[in-house]
Scaffold this motif. Structure first.
Motif, mmCIF file in Angstrom:
data_model
loop_
_atom_site.group_PDB
_atom_site.id
_atom_site.type_symbol
_atom_site.label_atom_id
_atom_site.label_comp_id
_atom_site.label_asym_id
_atom_site.label_seq_id
_atom_site.Cartn_x
_atom_site.Cartn_y
_atom_site.Cartn_z
ATOM 1 N N LEU A 357 1.006 -1.199 0.276
ATOM 2 C CA LEU A 357 -0.479 0.118 0.403
ATOM 3 C C LEU A 357 0.477 1.209 0.142
ATOM 4 N N VAL A 358 1.749 1.061 0.690
ATOM 5 C CA VAL A 358 2.625 2.348 1.035
ATOM 6 C C VAL A 358 3.421 2.700 -0.333
ATOM 7 N N MET A 359 3.942 1.401 -0.711
ATOM 8 C CA MET A 359 5.190 1.789 -1.844
ATOM 9 C C MET A 359 3.779 2.301 -2.961
ATOM 10 N N LEU A 360 2.273 1.833 -3.341
ATOM 11 C CA LEU A 360 1.397 2.783 -4.367
ATOM 12 C C LEU A 360 1.157 4.197 -4.384
ATOM 13 N N LEU A 361 1.349 4.276 -2.945
ATOM 14 C CA LEU A 361 0.952 6.018 -2.311
ATOM 15 C C LEU A 361 2.035 6.444 -2.990
ATOM 16 N N PHE A 362 3.573 6.263 -2.377
ATOM 17 C CA PHE A 362 4.356 6.720 -3.059
ATOM 18 C C PHE A 362 4.023 6.399 -5.040
ATOM 19 N N ASP A 363 4.076 5.795 -5.488
ATOM 20 C CA ASP A 363 3.840 5.706 -6.842
ATOM 21 C C ASP A 363 2.659 6.881 -7.054
ATOM 22 N N LEU A 364 1.829 6.738 -6.424
ATOM 23 C CA LEU A 364 0.593 7.894 -7.091
ATOM 24 C C LEU A 364 0.623 9.513 -6.917
ATOM 25 N N TYR A 365 2.187 9.518 -5.777
ATOM 26 C CA TYR A 365 2.659 10.651 -5.790
ATOM 27 C C TYR A 365 3.780 11.003 -5.932
ATOM 28 N N THR A 366 4.491 10.521 -7.249
ATOM 29 C CA THR A 366 5.325 10.847 -7.466
ATOM 30 C C THR A 366 4.431 10.440 -9.190
ATOM 31 N N LEU A 367 5.196 9.081 -9.660
ATOM 32 C CA LEU A 367 4.473 8.217 -11.090
ATOM 33 C C LEU A 367 3.788 9.017 -11.531
ATOM 34 N N GLY A 368 3.083 8.971 -10.747
ATOM 35 C CA GLY A 368 0.976 9.417 -11.059
ATOM 36 C C GLY A 368 0.236 10.178 -11.150
ATOM 37 N N LEU A 408 -3.726 18.117 -3.101
ATOM 38 C CA LEU A 408 -2.976 17.115 -3.584
ATOM 39 C C LEU A 408 -1.531 17.958 -4.373
ATOM 40 N N SER A 409 -1.027 19.074 -5.292
ATOM 41 C CA SER A 409 -0.726 19.859 -5.220
ATOM 42 C C SER A 409 0.181 21.035 -4.034
ATOM 43 N N GLN A 410 -0.477 20.926 -2.806
ATOM 44 C CA GLN A 410 0.016 20.881 -1.406
ATOM 45 C C GLN A 410 1.597 20.137 -1.362
ATOM 46 N N VAL A 411 0.620 18.931 -1.377
ATOM 47 C CA VAL A 411 1.576 18.062 -1.079
ATOM 48 C C VAL A 411 2.569 17.888 -2.257
ATOM 49 N N ALA A 418 6.128 17.200 3.456
ATOM 50 C CA ALA A 418 4.597 16.960 4.040
ATOM 51 C C ALA A 418 4.080 15.871 2.633
ATOM 52 N N LEU A 419 4.734 15.289 1.789
ATOM 53 C CA LEU A 419 4.186 13.385 1.631
ATOM 54 C C LEU A 419 4.440 12.945 2.510
ATOM 55 N N LEU A 420 5.427 12.489 3.821
ATOM 56 C CA LEU A 420 5.450 11.780 4.546
ATOM 57 C C LEU A 420 4.642 11.702 5.639
ATOM 58 N N HIS A 421 4.001 13.353 5.954
ATOM 59 C CA HIS A 421 3.398 13.598 6.976
ATOM 60 C C HIS A 421 1.884 12.668 6.098
#
Length: 980
Positions: A357-368, A408-411, A418-421
Motif C-alpha cells: 500500500l505504501v509503495m502504491l501511495l508513493f507511486d501515486l504521489y510521484t509517478l502518478g 494534492l498540489s500542496q503535498v 509533506a508527502l511523508l506526513h
C-alpha cells in the motif's frame, strides 16, 4: 547427544558462583542464546536462582557512554554535510546516498579496529610522505609498496587524479563528521565503541562479566576484554572444536583468531576435554541434497521433519536458512504434526499488505501525478483503489483528490516532509480502521510502517533529509526491506527455524541446512569500500578473508555437536543461482573423514503441458454472439489470428492487463505518435484547407514547437516522460514526427479530409449462415455453409443510404444442400488515422488515400493475393491484418457519397515511419508488388473472403478454436487462460 556448549557453561557458572548471580553479567554476541542458558541454569541449580543479567556486546558498549546510536538515515545526512564542506563538491544527497553508506561503513570499520584514520587516508600524491612508516611490520610495508607502485607511473591520468583528490579529503571528512555527531550527542556504532574502549576509567555495573561464545574479535572488543580481565572482572567461555583448531592452514576458518583468543583470554572450560571440544570427528549421519529450486527445498523440509520423527525432538531439531527469503515457502510447507515451532527470523515487512500500500501511495504521489501536479493518473489511482486496504482510505477522500485537486498540489510542492506526513496519516487511518478486525500481524505491520514513515518525516522536518521524492521512495523501500515483524511464542520450545546468525552458541541433534550455496554460505561477500584491500590488510581492518573466516566458523560450529545433518543446496543455474554448493561443503567432503551420502530432489509427477481447448458455441455463447451488432477490423483480425482469443475478448469481455505507464509499450508509443501527428495537422487545417510546404516547414524549423506538441500528446495519453526510457521514447517520437513531416512535404500541396474521430467510416452488412444443426443429405454431418451473401457485395452498383452500403439484391450461389439458412445484419468499420487527397503522379488526377500510420517494422515479405490477407499464417510474417483494415476502409470510402462524391480513385496506404525513405516515398499498399491505385479492382475477391470469415464467426457449428501457431501465443494477453 552429548551436553550442549551452554550446558557446560551453566555447570561451570553454578559450580563457581552458586545460585546468586545477581552481580554477574553474561555477555553474548547476540540475544538468542541467553534464553537457553537461563533455562539450563534453572534446571541444573535445582532450586531458585537469582539470575544474572544477560546483555549483548553492543549493550555493554552502549551502557558506558552518553552518546546515542543515531538513526542510519540521519548518519548519511550528516556525512553528506561533512563531505560537501570538506571537498567543496556540491553533490546532492540523492546522488551521494550510496557513497555515504560506503564511506560510513569504512569509518565504522576504522573505529572498531582502532586504526589511525590519518595514516590510512594519507595523501597519495606525495609518495614520499610514506617514508615514516616505522609502525608497520615488513609484511605490511611490502603490501603498501605494491599498492603504491600502481601510482608511480602516469600519476596525472584523469581517473587517478579524481581518486587521489577524493582520497585526500577523507581524513578531513572523518574528523569533521565525528565532531558534528559528537556535538549532537550521537554517533555511529564504531565511534561509540572506540570512545568506550579509549576511556581511561569505566564505571562498571557488575562484579563479573562472563563473555560466552565469541569468536573473531575486533580491536575495540580486545581492548575492553583486556581492561576487564586486568581488573579481575572478566571470564571467557570459548566455543570451538579441535577439528578446525590444530592446523590453521587447513581451513578457511577462524583458527588463527581462536589461537589468539585462547592465549590472550584464557578459557574457563577445559580446552583438552574431548567431550566439549572434540565432537566434529565423532560419527555423524551426513547427507548432501541437491535441489532444482528453493521451493523444492522448502517442501523437502516437511518430509525431513516427519522422517524418523525428527519433529518430536523439539528444540533439538533445527531448520537453518542460509537464505532467509525461503522463510515463507518453508512456513507454508510445515507439516501439521509439527505443531510447536519457534521461528527466530521475523516475518518480512516487505511482504505485508501495508508495505505494498505504501509503495502504491508513493507511486501515486510521484509517478502518478499529471497536469502539473493537480491530478492523478487514473492508471495509478486504479491500482491503488484495487488494494484491499483502499476501502479504509475513503475517509481521506482519495477520489475527491483526483477530481478536485484538493491538497494534492500542496503535498507535491512542499516536498518530502509533506508527502511523508500525508502518507503516514493515511497509514494511521488504516491502523484505526483495521483494529476491530483483531489481526495481530496487520496491526504490527501497520505500526512498524507508521514508525518508519514518522522517523523519516522527523528527519525531513529538521532539514536533515533533503531528497527528491524518487530517492525518498527508494529509501522507504530499503528500510522496509530490512525490517521484519517478530513472531511471538515460546523460544525454547519446539522445532527451531532459524537464520545462520541466530545459531551461535546453540547446539542441536538434528540439523537441516537449506540453500547452502556459494554466495549464501558465505553470505554474498564483497569488498565494497573506498579503502583498497592492501591498505585494509596493512592497517588490520576487516577484509574479505575475515568475513569468510567468520562464516566458516558459523558453519562448522553449527555442525560440530549435531549427529544427524542434512545440507541442501540449489543446483540450478538460472535466476541468479550459480548452482554451486558452498565451499564449506566441499571442505567437509575432503577433510572431515565423515561418510557423506548424496541425493537429489526430483519431482514425482511429470507435468504435461496444458493444451488450449476449443470453446463450443452453446446457447449462452450464441446469445452473447448474436448481441454483437458491430465489428471492427481489429476484431476480424483477432478472429483470423486466433478464434479463441476473439472469444475471450469479444464474447467473454476479458480485458487485457493494463500496461505499466512507466514502460511505454508499442500500443502506447503508437498512440502518442498518432496524437502528435493529429495535433500538428489539426493546427494547420484549422488555418488553411490546403496544406502547403510552408505550413510544414514552420514545424520542421522549430524543434521547440515540435517538442511541445509531442509533450502535449504524452499528457493527453496520461503519460509523463519522467524516466530515462520515457525520455528516450520522447526523442524517438520527435524523430518519427519529423520524418513524417518531411515525407508529407513532398506531397504538397494536398488536403486532409479527416483524421481520427472525424474519420469514422462504417457500413451495414447482411450475410447468411446455415441454421444450427443443419444436416447434409440427412447423414448427420454439419452443413457446409453456402456461399454467404453480404450487402457490401453490391458495392459495385449498389445504392447508398445514409453513408452505408446496402445490397440491392443478395449474392447467391448454387446451394450444395437444402439446409435452412439464417440471415444476419451487422455494422462494420472503424476510425481512420488520416483520410487525405493527393495528386496522383502517374495520372495527374486527384486520388483519395486511406492512410494508416505504422510505427513498427515493415513486413519483410509482401502479400501476393487477397486470399493471403485472410490467411492466419500471414498475420505475423506479412502483417496481413494491416491489409485487411486498410482495404476495408478504402472500399467503404470509395462508395461513400460523404467522402467520395466525385467518385475519385481510393487507395489504401500504410505509412511505415520507421523504414520510410524521405525521397519519393510512396506508402500505397501493394498486392504482389502492384500498387493499389484503385481499391475497387480487388472488391469482389475481398468481399468473398470477408463474407466467409463473418459466416465462420457466427456459425453455431463452428467452435472458437485456438491457433495452432504457438509463436502467436507468446505475446497473447490471454495465453495464461490457455495454460501456456
Amino acid at each position: 547427544m552429548n551436553k550442549t556448549f551452554l550446558e557446560y557453561v551453566a555447570e561451570d557458572i553454578i559450580s563457581k558462583y552458586g545460585t546468586d548471580l545477581s552481580r554477574i553479567a553474561v555477555v553474548f554476541p547476540n540475544k538468542r542464546a541467553a534464553l537457553f542458558l537461563n533455562e539450563h541454569l534453572a534446571r541444573l541449580a535445582g532450586q531458585p536462582v537469582w539470575s544474572p543479567a544477560y546483555i549483548t556486546i553492543s549493550d555493554l558498549f552502549r551502557q558506558h557512554t552518553d552518546l546515542k546510536t543515531a538513526d542510519p538515515i540521519k548518519l548519511i545526512c550528516d556525512i553528506h554535510k561533512s563531505f560537501t564542506k570538506c571537498t567543496g563538491i556540491d553533490e546532492t544527497l540523492d546522488h551521494f546516498y550510496g557513497w555515504g553508506q560506503l564511506l560510513l561503513a569504512d569509518f565504522d570499520d576504522i573505529d572498531k579496529n582502532m586504526a589511525d584514520a590519518d595514516s590510512i587516508f594519507c595523501n597519495l600524491k606525495d609518495i614520499h610522505e610514506l617514508d615514516d612508516i616505522s609502525y608497520l611490520d615488513n609484511e605490511q610495508k611490502e603490501m603498501l609498496a605494491r599498492f603504491f607502485a600502481n601510482f608511480s607511473d602516469d600519476i596525472d591520468s584523469e581517473l587517478k587524479k579524481r581518486f587521489l583528490s577524493l582520497w585526500s579529503h577523507f581524513g578531513d571528512i572523518y574528523h569533521d563528521y565525528n565532531r558534528r555527531l559528537t556535538e549532537q550527542g550521537i554517533g555511529y556504532e564504531g565511534a561509540i565503541y572506540r570512545k568506550v574502549a579509549s576511556e581511561q576509567t569505566l564505571h562498571l555495573k557488575y562484579d563479573k562479566y562472563l563473555f560466552v561464545g565469541f569468536n573473531l574479535l575486533q580491536k575495540v572488543e580486545r581492548l575492553l576484554f583486556s581492561r576487564l580481565m586486568k581488573e579481575g572482572k572478566a571470564k571467557f567461555y570459548w566455543d570451538f572444536d579441535e577439528y578446525y583448531m590444530p592446523s590453521p592452514s587447513q581451513h578457511l576458518t577462524t583458527s588463527p583468531s581462536q589461537h589468539l583468543n585462547l592465549t590472550d583470554f584464557p578459557n574457563e572450560l577445559d580446552n583438552t576435554d574431548p567431550d566439549i571440544y572434540a565432537n566434529m570427528r565423532r560419527p555423524k549421519h551426513i547427507r548432501f541434497i541437491s535441489s532444482p529450486t528453493e521451493n523444492a527445498q522448502a517442501r523437502f523440509a516437511a518430509n525431513w521433519l516427519l522422517e524418523n520423527d525428527r519433529y518430536k525432538a523439539g528444540r533439538k531439531t533445527a531448520v537453518v536458512m542460509c537464505d532467509e527469503s525461503i522463510l515463507l515457502p518453508l512456513m507454508h510447507s510445515l507439516p501439521p504434526e509439527a505443531d510447536k515451532v519457534n521461528i527466530t527470523s521475523g516475518f518480512p515487512l516487505a511482504m505485508t499488505p501495508v508495505a505494498s500500500l505504501v509503495m502504491l501511495l508513493f507511486d501515486l504521489y510521484t509517478l502518478g501525478l499529471r497536469k502539473k501536479g493537480t491530478a492523478f493518473n487514473p492508471h495509478y489511482l486504479k491500482k491503488l483503489m484495487a488494494h484491499p486496504y483502499a476501502r479504509h482510505l475513503q475517509e481521506v477522500h482519495l477520489k475527491e483528490v483526483h477530481l478536485k485537486g484538493v491538497h494534492l498540489s500542496q503535498v507535491h510542492q512542499e516536498g518530502s516532509a509533506a508527502l511523508l506526513h500525508h502518507i503516514a496519516t493515511l497509514i494511521k487511518q488504516v491502523g484505526i480502521a483495521t483494529k476491530p478486525e483483531g489481526d495481530p500481524l496487520t496491526q504490527e505491520s501497520v505500526f512498524r510502517m507508521y514508525t518508519i514513515l514518522n522517523r523519516l518525516a522527523t528527519l525531513a522536518d529538521s532539514g536533515d533529509l533533503l531528497v527528491d521524492n524518487t530517492t525518498l521512495r527508494r529509501l522507504v523501500s530499503q528500510l522496509v526491506s530490512s525490517s521484519s515483524i517478530p513472531f511471538h511464542g515460546e523460544p525454547v520450545v519446539g522445532v527451531q527455524i532459524m537464520g545462520v546468525l541466530e545459531t551461535r552458541n546453540i547446539d542441536f541433534d538434528n540439523v537441516l541446512l537449506l540453500s547452502c550455496n556459494e554466495g549464501n554460505m558465505p553470505k554474498g561477500i564483497n569488498d565494497s569500500s573506498f579503502i583498497p584491500y592492501t591498505i585494509r590488510k596493512a592497517h588490520h581492518l576487516t577484509t574479505i578473508d575475515n568475513k569468510v573466516a567468520l562464516y566458516s566458523y558459523y558453519f562448522h560450529r553449527l555442525l560440530q555437536r549435531a549427529r544427524d545433518i542434512t545440507i541442501a543446496y540449489n543446483n540450478s543455474t538460472d535466476n541468479g543461482h550459480t548452482g554451486e554448493m558452498s565451499r564449506f561443503m566441499l571442505q567437509l567432503l575432503v577433510e572431515s573423514g565423515q561418510k557423506i551420502n548424496h541425493y537429489s530432489l526430483t519431482a514425482k509427477n511429470h507435468p504435461t503441458p496444458l493444451m488450449p481447448k476449443p470453446i463450443q458455441k452453446d446457447e449462452a455463447t450464441l446469445s452473447k454472439l448474436q448481441q454483437i451488432s458491430r465489428l471492427s477490423p481489429s476484431a476480424l483480425n483477432t478472429y483470423i489470428r486466433c478464434p479463441l482469443a476473439f472469444y475471450y475478448q469479444y464474447i467473454a469481455h476479458i480485458q487485457e492487463p493494463h500496461p505499466d505507464p512507466e514502460t511505454i509499450d508499442n500500443r502506447l508509443f503508437g498512440n502518442i505518435f498518432h496524437r502528435a501527428a493529429y495535433l500538428i495537422y489539426k493546427d494547420i487545417t484549422d488555418r488553411s484547407p490546403l496544406i502547403e510546404k510552408a505550413h510544414i516547414q514552420a514545424y520542421l524549423s522549430n524543434r521547440t514547437l515540435l517538442a511541445n506538441v509531442v509533450d502535449r500528446a504524452f499528457e493527453e495519453e496520461e503519460c509523463t516522460p519522467n524516466n530515462g526510457l520515457q525520455i528516450i521514447n520522447r526523442e524517438v517520437i520527435i524523430q518519427y514526427i519529423t520524418k513524417l513531416l518531411k515525407i508529407d512535404q513532398q506531397l504538397c500541396p494536398f488536403s486532409i479530409l479527416a483524421m481520427e474521430e472525424e474519420a469514422k467510416v462504417y457500413t451495414s452488412l447482411s450475410f447468411t449462415i446455415p441454421s444450427e444443426g443443419a444436416l447434409v443429405g440427412g447423414y448427420g454431418i454439419p452443413a457446409i455453409p453456402t456461399q454467404p451473401t453480404c450487402s457490401v457485395g453490391a458495392l459495385k452498383g449498389g445504392a447508398l443510404k445514409g453513408g452505408a452500403l446496402v445490397s440491392s439484391a443478395p449474392r447467391t450461389s448454387a446451394p450444395r444442400t437444402s439446409a435452412p439458412t439464417k440471415q444476419y445484419h451487422l455494422t462494420i468499420g472503424g476510425i481512420i488515422d488520416r483520410l487525405d487527397a493527393v495528386t496522383d503522379k502517374q495520372t495527374g488526377k486527384r486520388r483519395i488515400r486511406v492512410v494508416d500510420y505504422k510505427t513498427g517494422n515493415k513486413p519483410s515479405s509482401a502479400i501476393k493475393s487477397i486470399e493471403e490477407v485472410f490467411d492466419p499464417k500471414n498475420i505475423a510474417s506479412k502483417h496481413s491484418n494491416y491489409f485487411l483494415q486498410a482495404i476495408l476502409y478504402s472500399l467503404i470510402v470509395s462508395r461513400s457519397k460523404e467522402w467520395n462524391a466525385a467518385n475519385d480513385a481510393v487507395s489504401p496506404a500504410l505509412l511505415f515511419i520507421k523504414q520510410a525513405a524521405t525521397n519519393d516515398y510512396d506508402p500505397t499498399l501493394c498486392i504482389d508488388k502492384h500498387p493499389i491505385s484503385d481499391v475497387t479492382v480487388y472488391e469482389e475477391e475481398f468481399l468473398t473472403k470477408l463474407k466467409e470469415t463473418l459466416a465462420d464467426i457466427y456459425s453455431p457449428d463452428t467452435p472458437f478454436t485456438p491457433t495452432d501457431d504457438r509463436k502467436k501465443c507468446e505475446l497473447c494477453p490471454y495465453r495464461m487462460l490457455c495454460g501456456l
